[in-house]
Write a protein that holds these residues in place. Structure first.
Motif, mmCIF file in Angstrom:
data_model
loop_
_atom_site.group_PDB
_atom_site.id
_atom_site.type_symbol
_atom_site.label_atom_id
_atom_site.label_comp_id
_atom_site.label_asym_id
_atom_site.label_seq_id
_atom_site.Cartn_x
_atom_site.Cartn_y
_atom_site.Cartn_z
ATOM 1 N N PHE A 1 0.774 -1.299 0.016
ATOM 2 C CA PHE A 1 -0.046 0.138 0.150
ATOM 3 C C PHE A 1 0.642 1.356 0.102
ATOM 4 O O PHE A 1 0.520 2.255 -0.558
ATOM 5 N N PRO A 2 1.855 1.373 0.875
ATOM 6 C CA PRO A 2 2.525 2.617 0.678
ATOM 7 C C PRO A 2 3.109 3.033 -0.720
ATOM 8 O O PRO A 2 3.089 4.006 -1.205
ATOM 9 N N ALA A 3 3.622 2.047 -1.325
ATOM 10 C CA ALA A 3 4.011 2.205 -2.929
ATOM 11 C C ALA A 3 3.093 2.785 -3.653
ATOM 12 O O ALA A 3 3.035 3.576 -4.681
ATOM 13 N N ALA A 4 1.828 1.999 -3.508
ATOM 14 C CA ALA A 4 0.494 2.279 -4.170
ATOM 15 C C ALA A 4 -0.145 3.779 -3.973
ATOM 16 O O ALA A 4 -0.198 4.507 -5.060
ATOM 17 N N LYS A 5 0.032 3.973 -2.896
ATOM 18 C CA LYS A 5 -0.103 5.640 -2.355
ATOM 19 C C LYS A 5 0.761 6.768 -2.968
ATOM 20 O O LYS A 5 0.494 7.851 -3.547
ATOM 21 N N ALA A 6 2.199 6.140 -2.934
ATOM 22 C CA ALA A 6 3.169 7.268 -3.367
ATOM 23 C C ALA A 6 3.238 7.307 -4.662
ATOM 24 O O ALA A 6 3.901 8.249 -5.416
ATOM 25 N N CYS A 7 2.812 5.954 -5.648
ATOM 26 C CA CYS A 7 3.116 6.343 -6.910
ATOM 27 C C CYS A 7 1.667 6.127 -7.785
ATOM 28 O O CYS A 7 1.448 5.566 -8.954
ATOM 29 N N ALA A 8 0.432 6.729 -6.924
ATOM 30 C CA ALA A 8 -0.805 6.770 -7.341
ATOM 31 C C ALA A 8 -0.887 7.256 -8.881
ATOM 32 O O ALA A 8 -1.797 6.972 -9.522
ATOM 33 N N GLU A 9 -0.001 8.269 -9.259
ATOM 34 C CA GLU A 9 -0.284 8.802 -10.507
ATOM 35 C C GLU A 9 0.013 7.812 -11.717
ATOM 36 O O GLU A 9 -0.338 8.374 -12.798
ATOM 37 N N SER A 10 0.631 6.637 -11.366
ATOM 38 C CA SER A 10 1.013 5.985 -12.531
ATOM 39 C C SER A 10 0.316 4.404 -12.329
ATOM 40 O O SER A 10 0.586 3.495 -12.805
ATOM 41 N N ILE A 11 -0.848 4.555 -11.526
ATOM 42 C CA ILE A 11 -1.560 3.411 -11.333
ATOM 43 C C ILE A 11 -3.111 3.576 -12.012
ATOM 44 O O ILE A 11 -3.597 4.759 -11.821
ATOM 45 N N PRO A 12 -3.452 2.892 -13.053
ATOM 46 C CA PRO A 12 -4.692 3.006 -13.754
ATOM 47 C C PRO A 12 -5.857 3.406 -12.699
ATOM 48 O O PRO A 12 -5.883 2.677 -11.759
ATOM 49 N N GLU A 13 -6.706 3.868 -13.147
ATOM 50 C CA GLU A 13 -7.800 4.326 -12.459
ATOM 51 C C GLU A 13 -8.880 3.388 -11.785
ATOM 52 O O GLU A 13 -9.032 3.057 -10.706
#
Length: 204
Positions: free
Chosen positions: A147-159
């Motif tokens: 989760f920390p990585a997903a939150k920090a890299c949110a702009e590169s995760i498809p909606e």
């Protein structure tokens, strides 16, 4: 010389700049295999605990073109993890090894940046699948290891993927501290960073 040592990181940055100059001066005859070899050497040069990663110094804040797009592709092929979190210095918060927010912003007007962001989004589907499974099984998203990585890299995760992980993060800016807050006295890349900063201008 290790790519993870102070001299190794500086050498990688210098080699990258040299190759970029070669490409700029003779694009038709540039040997892309040399850039691919550099990507293989530097794919895991995250500069843990000492300063910006090699990948950040090469890609962040640049006016992206074919050279940067190919380099990112080669890095990913060589095992580079763009969602890896690393501390830039003692006591500093962990941040992604590249700036996802600035890439997303650049992608709005630069087709090369847009394709680079698409590469990361494609990779995100596989990389964060374990997190999706954790949430689907009933685990609180914030308690999952990824989760920390997903939150920090949110702009590169498809909606649609983020909707399955943490809907409240959709459309929000990732929680990455500004790289301007990095204490330069704790790193050892001052010369390399100056060289990179001097290159951050539109290509003629």
């Amino acid at each position: 010389m290790s790519a993870h040592s102070p001299d190794g990181i500086n050498r990688l940055v210098g080699d990258f700049m040299d190759l970029q100059e070669q490409w700029e001066s003779d694009r038709e005859n540039f040997d892309w295999r040399v850039l691919q070899e550099l990507a293989q050497r530097g794919a895991h040069a995250y500069n843990e605990g000492a300063g910006p990663s090699f990948q950040a110094l090469a890609l962040d804040g640049m006016r992206h073109n074919e050279f940067h797009e190919r380099f990112l592709s080669y890095l990913l092929q060589a095992g580079f993890n763009p969602f890896h979190l690393s501390s830039a210095g003692s006591g500093a918060a962990e941040i992604p090894v590249i700036d996802h927010a600035s890439l997303a912003e650049a992608a709005e007007s630069n087709p090369f940046s847009a394709r680079m962001r698409s590469m990361l989004m494609d990779l995100a589907r596989k990389h964060f699948e374990p997190l999706v499974q954790d949430v689907a099984s009933g685990m609180q998203a914030s308690a999952a290891p990824l989760f920390p990585a997903a939150k920090a890299c949110a702009e590169s995760i498809p909606e649609d993927l983020m909707q399955r992980i943490a809907p409240e993060l959709v459309g929000q800016v990732g929680a990455m501290p500004s790289r301007q807050h990095i204490n330069p006295t704790e790193g050892y890349l001052s010369a390399a960073e100056v060289e990179i900063d001097n290159s951050r201008r539109p290509y003629g």
